[in-house]
Motif scaffolding. Structure first.
Motif, mmCIF file in Angstrom:
data_model
loop_
_atom_site.group_PDB
_atom_site.id
_atom_site.type_symbol
_atom_site.label_atom_id
_atom_site.label_comp_id
_atom_site.label_asym_id
_atom_site.label_seq_id
_atom_site.Cartn_x
_atom_site.Cartn_y
_atom_site.Cartn_z
ATOM 1 N N GLN A 15 0.848 -1.184 0.000
ATOM 2 C CA GLN A 15 0.000 0.000 0.000
ATOM 3 C C GLN A 15 0.885 1.235 0.000
ATOM 4 O O GLN A 15 1.774 1.373 0.849
ATOM 5 C CB GLN A 15 -0.917 0.012 1.228
ATOM 6 N N ARG A 16 0.644 2.095 -0.947
ATOM 7 C CA ARG A 16 1.374 3.367 -1.025
ATOM 8 C C ARG A 16 0.343 4.467 -1.164
ATOM 9 O O ARG A 16 -0.308 4.597 -2.207
ATOM 10 C CB ARG A 16 2.336 3.376 -2.209
ATOM 11 N N ASP A 17 0.183 5.247 -0.095
ATOM 12 C CA ASP A 17 -0.890 6.249 -0.044
ATOM 13 C C ASP A 17 -2.226 5.545 -0.297
ATOM 14 O O ASP A 17 -2.589 4.650 0.443
ATOM 15 C CB ASP A 17 -0.629 7.361 -1.061
ATOM 16 N N ASN A 18 -2.940 5.932 -1.365
ATOM 17 C CA ASN A 18 -4.235 5.309 -1.655
ATOM 18 C C ASN A 18 -4.147 4.273 -2.770
ATOM 19 O O ASN A 18 -5.156 3.877 -3.334
ATOM 20 C CB ASN A 18 -5.258 6.388 -2.050
ATOM 21 N N GLN A 19 -2.951 3.830 -3.090
ATOM 22 C CA GLN A 19 -2.769 2.851 -4.157
ATOM 23 C C GLN A 19 -2.358 1.507 -3.556
ATOM 24 O O GLN A 19 -1.495 1.455 -2.677
ATOM 25 C CB GLN A 19 -1.710 3.329 -5.148
ATOM 26 N N TYR A 20 -2.999 0.449 -4.059
ATOM 27 C CA TYR A 20 -2.761 -0.881 -3.523
ATOM 28 C C TYR A 20 -2.140 -1.775 -4.585
ATOM 29 O O TYR A 20 -2.498 -1.728 -5.770
ATOM 30 C CB TYR A 20 -4.068 -1.508 -3.048
ATOM 31 N N GLY A 21 -1.183 -2.602 -4.161
ATOM 32 C CA GLY A 21 -0.595 -3.612 -5.024
ATOM 33 C C GLY A 21 -1.161 -4.972 -4.665
ATOM 34 O O GLY A 21 -1.337 -5.308 -3.481
ATOM 35 N N LEU A 22 -1.458 -5.780 -5.680
ATOM 36 C CA LEU A 22 -2.076 -7.085 -5.480
ATOM 37 C C LEU A 22 -1.171 -8.183 -6.008
ATOM 38 O O LEU A 22 -0.507 -8.025 -7.043
ATOM 39 C CB LEU A 22 -3.431 -7.141 -6.202
ATOM 40 N N ASP A 23 -1.150 -9.316 -5.308
ATOM 41 C CA ASP A 23 -0.343 -10.457 -5.726
ATOM 42 C C ASP A 23 -1.075 -11.191 -6.846
ATOM 43 O O ASP A 23 -2.121 -11.802 -6.624
ATOM 44 C CB ASP A 23 -0.118 -11.392 -4.533
ATOM 45 N N ALA A 24 -0.506 -11.149 -8.053
ATOM 46 C CA ALA A 24 -1.116 -11.812 -9.209
ATOM 47 C C ALA A 24 -0.330 -13.048 -9.618
ATOM 48 O O ALA A 24 -0.273 -13.414 -10.797
ATOM 49 C CB ALA A 24 -1.233 -10.844 -10.376
ATOM 50 N N GLY A 25 0.318 -13.701 -8.659
ATOM 51 C CA GLY A 25 1.011 -14.946 -8.930
ATOM 52 C C GLY A 25 2.135 -14.767 -9.916
ATOM 53 O O GLY A 25 3.036 -13.935 -9.732
ATOM 54 N N GLU A 26 2.103 -15.576 -11.008
ATOM 55 C CA GLU A 26 3.176 -15.541 -12.005
ATOM 56 C C GLU A 26 3.250 -14.201 -12.734
ATOM 57 O O GLU A 26 4.256 -13.892 -13.377
ATOM 58 C CB GLU A 26 2.998 -16.680 -13.022
ATOM 59 N N LEU A 27 2.192 -13.381 -12.633
ATOM 60 C CA LEU A 27 2.191 -12.067 -13.281
ATOM 61 C C LEU A 27 2.843 -11.004 -12.405
ATOM 62 O O LEU A 27 3.018 -9.859 -12.837
ATOM 63 C CB LEU A 27 0.749 -11.645 -13.627
ATOM 64 N N GLY A 28 3.183 -11.385 -11.185
ATOM 65 C CA GLY A 28 3.813 -10.448 -10.267
ATOM 66 C C GLY A 28 2.805 -9.570 -9.547
ATOM 67 O O GLY A 28 1.628 -9.908 -9.415
ATOM 68 N N GLU A 29 3.264 -8.415 -9.108
ATOM 69 C CA GLU A 29 2.390 -7.473 -8.400
ATOM 70 C C GLU A 29 1.717 -6.550 -9.408
ATOM 71 O O GLU A 29 2.363 -5.982 -10.278
ATOM 72 C CB GLU A 29 3.207 -6.649 -7.408
ATOM 73 N N ILE A 30 0.398 -6.426 -9.283
ATOM 74 C CA ILE A 30 -0.354 -5.545 -10.177
ATOM 75 C C ILE A 30 -1.083 -4.498 -9.360
ATOM 76 O O ILE A 30 -1.299 -4.658 -8.158
ATOM 77 C CB ILE A 30 -1.348 -6.334 -11.064
ATOM 78 N N THR A 31 -1.481 -3.442 -10.021
ATOM 79 C CA THR A 31 -2.093 -2.304 -9.333
ATOM 80 C C THR A 31 -3.611 -2.380 -9.367
ATOM 81 O O THR A 31 -4.204 -2.687 -10.405
ATOM 82 C CB THR A 31 -1.653 -0.986 -9.990
ATOM 83 N N LEU A 32 -4.207 -2.109 -8.215
ATOM 84 C CA LEU A 32 -5.657 -1.916 -8.149
ATOM 85 C C LEU A 32 -5.928 -0.479 -8.551
ATOM 86 O O LEU A 32 -5.541 0.453 -7.844
ATOM 87 C CB LEU A 32 -6.170 -2.190 -6.736
ATOM 88 N N VAL A 33 -6.558 -0.269 -9.700
ATOM 89 C CA VAL A 33 -6.656 1.080 -10.264
ATOM 90 C C VAL A 33 -7.806 1.905 -9.696
ATOM 91 O O VAL A 33 -7.882 3.106 -9.933
ATOM 92 C CB VAL A 33 -6.807 1.017 -11.806
ATOM 93 N N ASP A 34 -8.709 1.293 -8.943
ATOM 94 C CA ASP A 34 -9.851 2.040 -8.414
ATOM 95 C C ASP A 34 -9.386 3.080 -7.398
ATOM 96 O O ASP A 34 -8.607 2.782 -6.484
ATOM 97 C CB ASP A 34 -10.845 1.084 -7.747
ATOM 98 N N LYS A 35 -9.874 4.294 -7.547
ATOM 99 C CA LYS A 35 -9.526 5.352 -6.602
ATOM 100 C C LYS A 35 -10.198 5.127 -5.259
ATOM 101 O O LYS A 35 -9.645 5.466 -4.209
ATOM 102 C CB LYS A 35 -9.918 6.719 -7.174
ATOM 103 N N ASP A 36 -11.407 4.603 -5.274
ATOM 104 C CA ASP A 36 -12.141 4.372 -4.034
ATOM 105 C C ASP A 36 -12.084 2.890 -3.686
ATOM 106 O O ASP A 36 -12.925 2.090 -4.115
ATOM 107 C CB ASP A 36 -13.602 4.822 -4.181
ATOM 108 N N ALA A 37 -11.080 2.502 -2.918
ATOM 109 C CA ALA A 37 -10.949 1.121 -2.474
ATOM 110 C C ALA A 37 -11.887 0.881 -1.288
ATOM 111 O O ALA A 37 -12.380 1.828 -0.655
ATOM 112 C CB ALA A 37 -9.507 0.846 -2.083
ATOM 113 N N PRO A 38 -12.151 -0.396 -0.956
ATOM 114 C CA PRO A 38 -13.014 -0.675 0.194
ATOM 115 C C PRO A 38 -12.461 -0.061 1.478
ATOM 116 O O PRO A 38 -11.241 0.061 1.657
ATOM 117 C CB PRO A 38 -12.997 -2.217 0.276
ATOM 118 N N ASP A 39 -13.364 0.343 2.360
ATOM 119 C CA ASP A 39 -12.944 0.933 3.632
ATOM 120 C C ASP A 39 -12.089 -0.064 4.417
ATOM 121 O O ASP A 39 -12.377 -1.260 4.460
ATOM 122 C CB ASP A 39 -14.167 1.312 4.468
ATOM 123 N N ASN A 40 -11.028 0.453 5.042
ATOM 124 C CA ASN A 40 -10.165 -0.336 5.930
ATOM 125 C C ASN A 40 -9.401 -1.443 5.194
ATOM 126 O O ASN A 40 -8.936 -2.400 5.819
ATOM 127 C CB ASN A 40 -10.964 -0.944 7.088
#
Length: 279
Positions: A15-40
């Protein structure tokens, strides 16, 4: 294994500020592009996201829900035309490309088309109108009465050709279909019959014939009471009018009023049916 063009369950790994990285397995870390992520939302949490390759060839994830996923058929509207092909609205910010090579006939902006989504050679999601290249005529492992999801494809001399569960062709027959159907319409249907050649005959109602006649008889009586004891319909009335009034075929209606007549619940007059007053 992560599947592009579909929903996947992913774990938050950074997590960097409001940007989240997700584990996509063999694809590596990918970005969750939604500005409004779920609370908490925090590192270690899991979520279900749609994974795809964007126009910059970056694999990303979104919590938005597209109108269709890869290998699915959908009725999508053309919103623009370009040198690359047509672009279709599909529920995500970047419109979906329908390449010239995947088109059938002239594409007009503002009209909708039945397409199937696929991954191109660059793993980007695109659309094709060449359904026969993917949808099979023969279906296996279906049983009579089984519920299926269909999309109306075309009207034929026999009735309506439909895509069944995004994989197979099926047919709804005109003499068994008593409602207005339109191309691209999504419906729940049932397998009426698996033919010897493994092709599917479909029907929109699973209700057994005898039960339907009984239910229609009760509906006819209720409508007669509501309308003062008389309805201007007989077994000679147009099937469309019968369906608009009672929601059944002419055959079922004839059986129902025949039974009510034998029970002396109604009389059948030249221009309609009349309720018999019970003593």
């Amino acid at each position: 294994m992560i599947e592009l063009g579909t929903f996947n369950t992913l774990t938050v790994v950074s997590q960097r500020d409001n940007q989240y990285g997700l584990d996509a397995g063999e694809l590596g870390e990918i970005t969750l592009v939604d500005k409004d992520a779920p609370d908490n939302l925090k590192v270690g949490d899991t979520l279900t996201a749609f994974v795809y390759v964007d126009g910059k060839n970056q694999t990303i994830a979104t919590l938005q829900t597209p109108l269709a996923q890869v290998d699915q058929v959908a009725w999508l509207k053309c919103v623009s035309l370009s040198h690359a092909g047509a672009f279709l609205a599909w529920g995500l910010p970047k419109d979906l490309l329908l390449p010239f090579s995947e088109q059938k006939g002239k594409i007009v902006e503002g009209r909708s088309y039945l397409v199937r989504l696929f991954l191109d050679e660059n793993n980007r999601i695109a659309a094709t109108m060449m359904l026969d290249d993917f949808i099979q005529d023969q279906a296996f492992y279906y049983k009579e009465g089984q519920e299926v999801q269909i999309i109306i494809a075309d009207e034929t001399d026999l009735g309506f050709k439909a895509v069944v569960d995004n994989k197979y062709w099926g047919v709804l027959y005109k003499n068994e279909t008593f409602q207005l159907l339109q191309k691209g319409q999504a419906l729940t249907a049932y397998v009426k019959k698996v033919r010897p050649d493994n092709k599917l005959d479909l029907i929109l109602s699973q209700e057994k014939y005898g039960q339907k006649v009984d239910a229609t008889s009760e509906k006819i009586l209720a409508v007669l009471v509501k309308r003062g004891g008389y309805v201007a319909l007989t077994d000679k009335s147009a099937p469309e009018i019968i369906y608009d009034t009672f929601g059944v075929s002419k055959k079922v209606f004839k059986q129902a009023i025949g039974g009510l007549y034998k029970q002396r619940r109604i009389v059948i007059e030249e221009a309609g049916i009349r309720l018999v007053e019970q003593a």
